[in-house]
Design a protein around this motif. Structure first.
Motif: not given
Length: 264
Positions: A135-141, A230-239
């Motif tokens: 619920h807190t990080y719903w926007y990532v999935p 594993d690691g950090t999920f970046y906005l740059g990856y999504l773009i």
């Protein structure tokens, strides 16, 4: 015919698929509701996960179906002779299928949250922790799922139109190009240059989840919390993945303008 008129036409052409889709979702919700009352088992709610994941292939199937209708129903002559560019034709059709995808995905998410609200008293603490993190990080999935489906839909569009550029072996050529391109793209994503270009705008890190768990006060302070991520999920990856969608649609419109055959 304007772009919006093309978009509305494709929405109407695919309304039956949306109605069937929503009807199946409602039947699924009723089944889950019945099973939760009968068996009182929180793991029944996990059946929402594969339903959500099925949306990844929604646009892939939807674009194949929508494009094939133009040839299957012999509308391709009219469609290709509309005084609009290939970009307008493709993006209108793609946007219509994407709209139905977002409606279906939204209904599924709403159903999931409603079931959590109704049956929250049956949810154990470990399961509640996992749901709270979601619920807190719903926007990532959500972003990942939407982009994955859009990318597969754009990929399906390119493959279908490649198959219409030659009279024989079109599908073999399309599949070969598709597999080769995906292989090369995976190699590119493992390079230091790609990681440097996309490694900005952190959306979620293991430290974020750690802090969320502690703020929720669901675990004692003296208990070591180990986050398996594993690691950090970046906005740059999504773009970068969104840019791939645009490139695929540009290629599709170029193929449609220059090489696609009326009859196959």
């Amino acid at each position: 015919m304007s772009w919006f008129a093309l978009y509305q036409k494709d929405l109407r052409a695919n309304n039956l698929r949306l109605v069937v889709n929503i009807s199946l979702l409602l039947l699924f919700f009723l089944s889950i509701f019945f099973m939760m009352f009968r068996y009182n088992n929180e793991f029944i709610l996990m059946s929402f996960v594969p339903v959500l994941m099925l949306h990844v292939i929604y646009l892939f199937i939807g674009m194949f179906d929508s494009l094939s209708k133009e040839w299957r129903h012999h509308n391709v002559n009219l469609w290709l002779n509309i005084p609009q560019s290939g970009w307008s034709l493709i993006t209108a059709k793609f946007s219509a299928v994407a709209t139905h995808f977002l409606i279906s995905l939204s209904v599924t998410f709403i159903g999931f949250y409603l079931f959590i609200y109704v049956f929250n008293h049956q949810i154990s603490e470990p399961f509640f922790i996992a749901l709270s993190i979601f619920h807190t990080y719903w926007y990532v999935p959500a972003f990942i799922l939407v982009l994955a489906s859009l990318q597969l839909g754009a990929f399906a569009t390119v493959l279908y139109l490649i198959s219409k550029t030659v009279y024989k072996g079109g599908w073999i050529l399309a599949v070969a190009i598709g597999i080769g391109t995906q292989y090369i793209w995976n190699i590119v994503k493992d390079t230091d240059i790609y990681l440097t270009m996309t490694g900005w705008g952190a959306l979620i890190t293991p430290a974020d989840i750690q802090a969320t768990l502690q703020q929720m006060m669901l675990l004692e302070a003296d208990i070591g919390v180990s986050v398996d991520m594993d690691g950090t999920f970046y906005l740059g990856y999504l773009i970068s993945e969104a840019a791939v969608i645009v490139v695929l649609l540009v290629i599709s419109s170029w193929l449609l303008d220059r090489y696609v055959q009326l009859y196959k």
